[in-house]
Design a protein around this motif. Structure first.
Motif, short mmCIF file in Angstrom:
data_model
loop_
_atom_site.label_atom_id
_atom_site.label_comp_id
_atom_site.label_asym_id
_atom_site.label_seq_id
_atom_site.Cartn_x
_atom_site.Cartn_y
_atom_site.Cartn_z
N PRO A 1 1.49 -1.18 0.09
CA PRO A 1 -0.22 0.25 0.03
C PRO A 1 0.49 1.31 -0.35
O PRO A 1 2.27 1.76 0.89
CB PRO A 1 -0.60 -0.06 0.80
N GLY A 2 0.32 2.46 -1.00
CA GLY A 2 1.28 3.49 -0.80
C GLY A 2 2.50 3.54 -2.09
O GLY A 2 3.04 4.51 -2.10
N ASP A 3 2.89 2.05 -2.10
CA ASP A 3 3.92 2.14 -3.59
C ASP A 3 3.46 0.97 -4.16
O ASP A 3 3.43 0.09 -4.79
CB ASP A 3 5.02 1.49 -2.12
N ARG A 4 3.11 2.10 -5.24
CA ARG A 4 2.47 0.94 -6.77
C ARG A 4 4.35 0.19 -7.34
O ARG A 4 3.85 -0.92 -7.77
CB ARG A 4 2.56 1.70 -7.66
N ARG A 5 5.14 0.60 -6.85
CA ARG A 5 6.08 0.09 -7.58
C ARG A 5 7.06 -1.43 -6.42
O ARG A 5 7.57 -2.61 -7.40
CB ARG A 5 7.39 1.16 -7.76
N ALA A 6 6.65 -1.66 -5.56
CA ALA A 6 6.89 -2.98 -4.48
C ALA A 6 6.03 -3.34 -4.32
O ALA A 6 4.89 -3.16 -5.12
CB ALA A 6 7.51 -1.80 -3.17
#
Length: 160
Positions: A98-103
């Motif tokens: 959540p909050g990090d589209r790349r991770a």
């Protein structure tokens, strides 16, 4: 000029450190090679795959790929290929962070946990067998000495 027996001449610490390093390296390579072979033959798996599963077994809430690669001291690319294969085999899942589209966060599935438990039991038995020339007490003393050396090395590195 006197012909001195080499054993009678006091060797500097650096020579003893070098001898220790070479012995540690030989033990490490010998044990690692045997573990790789046994994992391959008995379980059809690899040591890097075991290492990834081990890290995730110890962190059952999951880890980001970057955390996993940092923990294993390998590149993200190395971890990605192993994670891809473990995911295809149903041993782990990827979840969005959540909050990090790349991770992505990865964690073992129940199947992965069960499989790793089998691997870990065999691994522990093999290591014990391979280091069987040492008592538990001797192993604890050796581990303590090595920990001291690692701490000293880290402190020396912090000074630079």
């Amino acid at each position: 000029m006197k012909n001195l027996d080499q054993r009678q001449v006091a060797q500097p610490d650096s020579k003893e450190h070098l001898r220790l390093w070479l012995r540690l390296l030989k033990v490490s390579r010998t044990v690692e090679s045997e573990l790789r072979e046994r994992l391959r033959v008995e379980f059809g798996t690899t040591l890097p795959r075991f290492d990834v599963m081990s890290a995730l077994y110890r962190n059952q809430s999951g880890m980001k790929m970057s955390e996993l690669s940092r923990m294993l001291m390998v590149s993200n690319g190395n971890v990605t290929g192993i994670v891809d294969r473990l995911t295809e085999d149903g041993m782990m899942i990827r979840e969005a962070v959540p909050g990090d589209r790349r991770a992505a966060r990865v964690k073992l599935t129940q199947k992965g946990i069960a499989e790793f438990a089998k691997l870990a039991e065999a691994h522990e038995r093999w290591v014990s067998e391979l280091l069987g020339g040492l008592s538990g007490g001797d192993s604890a003393i050796a581990a303590n000495f090595i920990s001291t050396a690692l701490r000293a090395n880290k402190e020396a590195g912090d000074d630079h």
